[in-house]
Design a protein around this motif. Structure first.
Motif, PDB file in Angstrom:
ATOM      1  N   ILE A  21       0.811  -1.338   0.065  1.00  0.00           N
ATOM      2  CA  ILE A  21      -0.100  -0.288   0.122  1.00  0.00           C
ATOM      3  C   ILE A  21       0.833   1.089   0.030  1.00  0.00           C
ATOM      4  N   ALA A  26      -2.053   4.447   2.504  1.00  0.00           N
ATOM      5  CA  ALA A  26      -2.249   3.900   3.842  1.00  0.00           C
ATOM      6  C   ALA A  26      -2.726   5.214   4.813  1.00  0.00           C
ATOM      7  N   LEU A  29      -6.726   5.730   5.108  1.00  0.00           N
ATOM      8  CA  LEU A  29      -7.114   4.403   6.483  1.00  0.00           C
ATOM      9  C   LEU A  29      -6.698   4.490   7.540  1.00  0.00           C
ATOM     10  N   ASP A  32      -9.869   4.087   9.234  1.00  0.00           N
ATOM     11  CA  ASP A  32     -11.144   3.723   8.893  1.00  0.00           C
ATOM     12  C   ASP A  32     -11.528   2.247   9.471  1.00  0.00           C
ATOM     13  N   GLU A  34     -12.723  -1.001   9.944  1.00  0.00           N
ATOM     14  CA  GLU A  34     -11.976  -2.239   9.688  1.00  0.00           C
ATOM     15  C   GLU A  34     -10.485  -2.508   9.131  1.00  0.00           C
ATOM     16  N   THR A  35      -9.708  -1.447   9.401  1.00  0.00           N
ATOM     17  CA  THR A  35      -8.758  -1.563   8.832  1.00  0.00           C
ATOM     18  C   THR A  35      -7.733  -1.662  10.378  1.00  0.00           C
ATOM     19  N   PHE A  37      -3.413  -1.270  11.956  1.00  0.00           N
ATOM     20  CA  PHE A  37      -1.817  -0.834  11.491  1.00  0.00           C
ATOM     21  C   PHE A  37      -1.242  -2.171  12.134  1.00  0.00           C
ATOM     22  N   LYS A  82     -11.188  -7.507  10.435  1.00  0.00           N
ATOM     23  CA  LYS A  82     -10.220  -6.722  10.244  1.00  0.00           C
ATOM     24  C   LYS A  82      -9.198  -6.693   8.298  1.00  0.00           C
ATOM     25  N   SER A  83      -9.230  -6.083   8.072  1.00  0.00           N
ATOM     26  CA  SER A  83      -7.731  -5.679   7.048  1.00  0.00           C
ATOM     27  C   SER A  83      -6.508  -5.107   8.013  1.00  0.00           C
ATOM     28  N   PHE A  84      -5.324  -5.674   7.560  1.00  0.00           N
ATOM     29  CA  PHE A  84      -4.249  -5.499   8.522  1.00  0.00           C
ATOM     30  C   PHE A  84      -3.152  -4.934   7.471  1.00  0.00           C
ATOM     31  N   VAL A  85      -2.282  -3.851   8.580  1.00  0.00           N
ATOM     32  CA  VAL A  85      -1.830  -3.122   7.287  1.00  0.00           C
ATOM     33  C   VAL A  85      -0.240  -3.669   8.095  1.00  0.00           C
ATOM     34  N   THR A  98       4.336 -10.410   5.490  1.00  0.00           N
ATOM     35  CA  THR A  98       3.130  -9.822   5.338  1.00  0.00           C
ATOM     36  C   THR A  98       3.365 -11.242   4.335  1.00  0.00           C
TER      37      THR A  98
END
Length: 133
Positions: A21, A26, A29, A32, A34-35, A37, A82-85, A98
Protein backbone atom coordinates in the motif's frame (compact mmCIF):
# COMPACT_ATOMS: atom_id res chain seq x y z
CA UNK A 1 29.56 -21.10 2.66
CA UNK A 2 27.76 -18.74 0.28
CA UNK A 3 24.04 -18.27 0.76
CA UNK A 4 21.66 -19.62 -1.87
CA UNK A 5 19.41 -16.59 -1.47
CA UNK A 6 20.06 -13.34 0.32
CA UNK A 7 17.63 -11.37 2.47
CA UNK A 8 17.31 -8.96 -0.43
CA UNK A 9 16.29 -11.89 -2.67
CA UNK A 10 13.69 -13.03 -0.14
CA UNK A 11 12.25 -9.53 0.18
CA UNK A 12 12.06 -9.12 -3.60
CA UNK A 13 10.32 -12.50 -3.95
CA UNK A 14 7.85 -11.64 -1.18
CA UNK A 15 7.20 -8.18 -2.61
CA UNK A 16 6.34 -9.67 -6.00
CA UNK A 17 3.41 -11.60 -4.53
CA UNK A 18 2.01 -9.40 -1.78
CA UNK A 19 0.03 -6.19 -1.74
CA UNK A 20 2.02 -3.04 -1.00
CA UNK A 21 0.00 0.00 0.00
CA UNK A 22 1.48 3.37 -1.00
CA UNK A 23 2.12 5.54 2.02
CA UNK A 24 -0.41 8.24 1.11
CA UNK A 25 -3.09 5.58 0.59
CA UNK A 26 -2.12 4.03 3.92
CA UNK A 27 -2.60 7.38 5.65
CA UNK A 28 -6.19 7.54 4.37
CA UNK A 29 -6.83 4.19 6.11
CA UNK A 30 -5.96 5.54 9.57
CA UNK A 31 -9.59 6.42 10.28
CA UNK A 32 -11.01 3.22 8.79
CA UNK A 33 -12.41 1.13 11.68
CA UNK A 34 -12.07 -1.99 9.51
CA UNK A 35 -8.32 -1.53 9.03
CA UNK A 36 -5.69 -2.23 11.67
CA UNK A 37 -2.10 -1.12 11.30
CA UNK A 38 0.29 -3.66 12.81
CA UNK A 39 3.72 -2.46 13.90
CA UNK A 40 6.10 -5.44 13.85
CA UNK A 41 9.20 -3.57 14.99
CA UNK A 42 11.10 -4.34 18.17
CA UNK A 43 9.79 -2.59 21.27
CA UNK A 44 13.04 -0.61 21.51
CA UNK A 45 12.33 0.91 18.10
CA UNK A 46 8.86 1.92 19.27
CA UNK A 47 10.26 3.49 22.43
CA UNK A 48 12.89 5.38 20.47
CA UNK A 49 10.86 6.50 17.44
CA UNK A 50 7.15 6.27 18.25
CA UNK A 51 4.55 4.59 16.09
CA UNK A 52 1.60 5.21 13.80
CA UNK A 53 -1.48 6.36 15.78
CA UNK A 54 -3.79 3.47 16.64
CA UNK A 55 -1.34 0.80 15.49
CA UNK A 56 -1.25 -2.56 17.24
CA UNK A 57 2.19 -3.80 18.25
CA UNK A 58 2.94 -7.42 17.33
CA UNK A 59 6.65 -8.20 17.53
CA UNK A 60 7.96 -9.89 14.39
CA UNK A 61 9.24 -12.87 16.35
CA UNK A 62 5.75 -13.70 17.68
CA UNK A 63 3.59 -12.65 14.73
CA UNK A 64 2.79 -16.07 13.25
CA UNK A 65 2.08 -17.44 16.73
CA UNK A 66 -0.27 -14.56 17.53
CA UNK A 67 -2.14 -15.01 14.23
CA UNK A 68 -2.63 -18.80 14.45
CA UNK A 69 -5.87 -19.58 16.33
CA UNK A 70 -4.45 -23.00 17.28
CA UNK A 71 -1.40 -21.46 18.94
CA UNK A 72 -1.39 -21.00 22.71
CA UNK A 73 -0.17 -17.45 21.98
CA UNK A 74 -3.08 -16.52 19.68
CA UNK A 75 -4.36 -12.93 19.93
CA UNK A 76 -8.08 -12.53 19.10
CA UNK A 77 -7.43 -9.27 17.26
CA UNK A 78 -6.12 -11.36 14.36
CA UNK A 79 -9.46 -13.19 14.11
CA UNK A 80 -11.41 -9.91 14.01
CA UNK A 81 -12.07 -9.92 10.27
CA UNK A 82 -10.29 -6.58 9.84
CA UNK A 83 -7.86 -5.70 7.08
CA UNK A 84 -4.27 -5.66 8.30
CA UNK A 85 -1.52 -3.30 7.16
CA UNK A 86 1.88 -4.36 8.47
CA UNK A 87 4.84 -2.05 8.78
CA UNK A 88 8.39 -2.15 10.09
CA UNK A 89 11.31 0.25 9.84
CA UNK A 90 12.14 0.02 6.14
CA UNK A 91 9.50 -2.34 4.66
CA UNK A 92 11.77 -5.41 4.50
CA UNK A 93 10.57 -7.24 7.61
CA UNK A 94 6.98 -6.30 6.85
CA UNK A 95 7.26 -7.70 3.29
CA UNK A 96 8.49 -11.03 4.66
CA UNK A 97 5.89 -11.02 7.44
CA UNK A 98 3.06 -10.18 5.03
CA UNK A 99 4.08 -13.07 2.77
CA UNK A 100 4.17 -15.43 5.77
CA UNK A 101 0.73 -14.37 6.99
CA UNK A 102 -0.66 -14.57 3.47
CA UNK A 103 0.74 -18.11 3.24
CA UNK A 104 -1.01 -18.91 6.53
CA UNK A 105 -4.30 -17.74 5.02
CA UNK A 106 -4.79 -14.43 6.84
CA UNK A 107 -6.77 -12.12 4.59
CA UNK A 108 -6.72 -9.34 3.76
CA UNK A 109 -3.16 -8.51 4.68
CA UNK A 110 -0.77 -6.02 3.07
CA UNK A 111 2.23 -3.94 4.03
CA UNK A 112 3.05 -0.27 3.80
CA UNK A 113 5.48 1.07 1.25
CA UNK A 114 8.67 2.54 2.71
CA UNK A 115 8.00 1.50 6.31
CA UNK A 116 8.02 3.71 9.36
CA UNK A 117 11.23 5.52 8.37
CA UNK A 118 9.56 6.84 5.20
CA UNK A 119 6.31 7.55 7.10
CA UNK A 120 8.14 9.69 9.65
CA UNK A 121 10.31 11.42 7.02
CA UNK A 122 7.15 12.41 5.14
CA UNK A 123 5.82 14.15 8.26
CA UNK A 124 2.95 11.71 8.76
CA UNK A 125 1.43 11.46 12.26
CA UNK A 126 3.47 9.71 14.95
CA UNK A 127 2.63 9.04 18.58
CA UNK A 128 4.65 7.67 21.49
CA UNK A 129 4.30 3.97 22.25
CA UNK A 130 1.40 3.53 24.70
CA UNK A 131 2.54 2.53 28.15
CA UNK A 132 1.21 -0.59 29.78
CA UNK A 133 -0.65 -0.01 33.04
Amino acid sequence: MPLKRTVKDLVMEASARIRTIPMDDAETLLDDPETLFVDIRDVRELDREGMIPGAYHAPRGMLEFWVDPESPYHKPVFASGKSFVLYCGGAWRSALATAALQDMGLEPVAHMEGGFVAWKAAGKPVVPRPTKD
